[in-house]
Design an enzyme around this catalytic site. Sequence first.
Site, mmCIF file in Angstrom:
data_model
loop_
_atom_site.group_PDB
_atom_site.id
_atom_site.type_symbol
_atom_site.label_atom_id
_atom_site.label_comp_id
_atom_site.label_asym_id
_atom_site.label_seq_id
_atom_site.Cartn_x
_atom_site.Cartn_y
_atom_site.Cartn_z
ATOM 1 N N ASP A 109 0.851 -1.189 0.000
ATOM 2 C CA ASP A 109 0.000 0.000 0.000
ATOM 3 C C ASP A 109 0.890 1.244 0.000
ATOM 4 O OD1 ASP A 109 -2.112 1.754 0.291
ATOM 5 O OD2 ASP A 109 -3.031 0.699 1.967
ATOM 6 N N ASP A 110 0.870 2.000 -1.084
ATOM 7 C CA ASP A 110 1.649 3.242 -1.203
ATOM 8 C C ASP A 110 3.156 2.995 -1.173
ATOM 9 O OD1 ASP A 110 -0.888 4.307 -1.063
ATOM 10 O OD2 ASP A 110 -0.445 5.749 0.519
ATOM 11 N N CYS A 158 -5.823 3.789 -4.013
ATOM 12 C CA CYS A 158 -6.091 2.493 -3.381
ATOM 13 C C CYS A 158 -7.273 1.749 -3.992
ATOM 14 C CB CYS A 158 -6.350 2.689 -1.889
ATOM 15 S SG CYS A 158 -5.007 3.445 -0.968
ATOM 16 N N ARG A 160 -7.400 -1.646 -6.390
ATOM 17 C CA ARG A 160 -7.874 -2.910 -5.819
ATOM 18 C C ARG A 160 -9.031 -3.478 -6.624
ATOM 19 N NH1 ARG A 160 -5.364 -3.027 -0.653
ATOM 20 N NH2 ARG A 160 -4.130 -1.109 -0.585
ATOM 21 N N LYS A 216 -6.298 -5.583 3.787
ATOM 22 C CA LYS A 216 -7.147 -4.430 3.523
ATOM 23 C C LYS A 216 -8.070 -4.706 2.332
ATOM 24 C CE LYS A 216 -6.553 0.438 2.083
ATOM 25 N NZ LYS A 216 -5.566 1.525 1.941
ATOM 26 N N HIS A 276 -11.204 -2.390 1.282
ATOM 27 C CA HIS A 276 -11.349 -1.041 0.717
ATOM 28 C C HIS A 276 -12.116 -1.029 -0.599
ATOM 29 C CE1 HIS A 276 -9.350 3.194 0.611
ATOM 30 N NE2 HIS A 276 -10.407 3.171 1.400
ATOM 31 N N HIS A 336 1.704 2.460 3.933
ATOM 32 C CA HIS A 336 0.787 3.612 3.994
ATOM 33 C C HIS A 336 0.881 4.263 5.372
ATOM 34 C CE1 HIS A 336 -2.942 5.897 3.810
ATOM 35 N NE2 HIS A 336 -3.254 5.425 2.613
ATOM 36 N N ASP A 374 -0.375 -0.892 -4.874
ATOM 37 C CA ASP A 374 -1.601 -0.324 -5.432
ATOM 38 C C ASP A 374 -1.372 1.022 -6.103
ATOM 39 O OD1 ASP A 374 -1.108 1.109 -3.097
ATOM 40 O OD2 ASP A 374 -3.159 0.998 -2.350
ATOM 41 N N ASN A 375 -0.299 1.707 -5.793
ATOM 42 C CA ASN A 375 0.039 3.001 -6.405
ATOM 43 C C ASN A 375 1.396 3.434 -5.880
ATOM 44 O OD1 ASN A 375 -2.678 3.748 -4.405
ATOM 45 N ND2 ASN A 375 -0.664 4.452 -3.746
ATOM 46 N N LYS A 419 1.473 9.176 -5.778
ATOM 47 C CA LYS A 419 0.105 8.684 -5.662
ATOM 48 C C LYS A 419 -0.907 9.796 -5.989
ATOM 49 C CE LYS A 419 -3.028 7.187 -1.933
ATOM 50 N NZ LYS A 419 -3.085 6.842 -0.488
#
Length: 542
Positions: free
Chosen positions: A51-52, A89, A93, A150, A152, A242, A350-351, A395
């Site tokens: 994540d990030d 995010c 996903r 996660k 989301h 993140h 994710d990014n 991001k």
Amino acid sequence: MRRLGPLLVALAVAAVAAAGCARTAPEAVGPEAVGPEAVAAPPNVVVVLADDLGFSDLGLMGSGIATPVLDSLARTGLLFPQAYNGAKCSPSRAMLMTGRSAHAAGMGDAIAGLGRERPAGPYQGYLDPAVPTLAERLAEAGYRSYLSGKWHLGEERPRWPIERGFDRTFGLISGASSYYTLRTDQRRVRQMTLDGAPFAPPASGFYMTHAFADTAVAFLREHAAEHADRPFALYLAFTAPHWPLHAPEATVQKYAGRYDDGWDAERARRTAALTEAGLVPEGAPLPGRPASVPAWADRSDADRTDADWPRRMEVHAAMVDEMDAALGRVLAQVRAMGVAENTLVLFTSDNGPSAEDVTERGLDWPGTRIGEPGSYAAFREPWAYAANAPLRRYKLELEEGGIRAPLVAHWPAGIARSGRVDATPVHLVDVLPTLLAASGLEGDLDGVSLLPAFRGDALPARTLYWEYQNRAAVRDGDWKALYDPEADAWALYDLAADPFETRDLATSEPARLAGLTARWLAWADGQGVFDHPRRAVQRPGS
């Protein structure tokens, strides 16, 4: 395609040696690994999403952060350094989960919060129930599916993963959260669940990254005991790295003093390492420091005495370190089950890294140090600039730094000739088509199967499209057009000669730009971008 450069191999070996036996890496696989057509049974699947993550945050990408597990997976598998995502995010996903564009899956924008229903369509803010998920599709081939991490993709019931095909689930329904507890003073409610029932972290001893890995291990042990006759699919979706910056102090101390010379020096180190490894072309123009990031030597008097600046990056590094160790525990369980040879592992982010400053949220408790329970801080744009070396932007944006991450694939029984680098552009929408093809299933999706690349063959040529928050981008071959809504103008880049987007060729190549923008507009019309009441997306150039 090329093999991993000597620096990446050296990084992997050194990292494994430094980590010791507590960080057992997957078994090495020699060049005799065979193609997927020789696999007698559908592979087990472990899909891992960071994540990030910064583009250069992994050890194998030149960061110096200890990531021996992921380094080894790349060294004995396949690395795609041009793997694309959705810049945010939830859209990312959705694409991973469905193999469809974020808009087709209902997630063209951020998730809809609790009690905030939106009109149905491409920006509804939850996964469309008519679009099958990874778990729902793989069930057709007899898989049991597990999620730890996660989600989301839907805050309201029945939009939770337990209701979208997963047999067991644990983790965070919501977005960013403390790694130590569920804070009740955030602007939005944070929810955790175990198999659909609300879950509350214990008062002490809880760390989100550890909990995700430990529960994944428990799910796999249960699978081995009760469902060993069926393949499994595990979706391990970490929240690391993140914000908020949270990590065990012992791990943070591994990086004490590492970043005392600042973000300029760290970005330069990473860029040099990637250049030596062959992942930055010799002579490629590099982006300059953005005006919003001061030179480390020129930062303000207040920042000059702020010991928090190095600490921010130390904690971020520790979070990446802990994520890698957690993945190692999960893969050790896969080996203990005797199925590692025919388990396909895919890892990406994710990014790009977040440049956000979350100070204004007022969630940082007085007297706490960054990384400790009660603290709530981000590493902010200067360190995002370093973590994303050598890419431009972050991001939420559609420059390469917002939508590009390394993808590591590892499958001893299915990837021919280990240690290769495949520079073909790939995308998160390719994950589900790959899993379906490997499992003998078919699907008419927006992505393509990566199985040809696993065999060493070329992937088909295609055009990639993006839209997020009025920003637009399209990539066809080596050409990329990028729309800035604030300037209401398109830019054009030749990524073969200028992979880091430093020279806008819109003026010198008007016909090429016009062709790309026309294709993007046709795609956007087909996605419903301009006719949804949730968003008044402007038509570029109008």
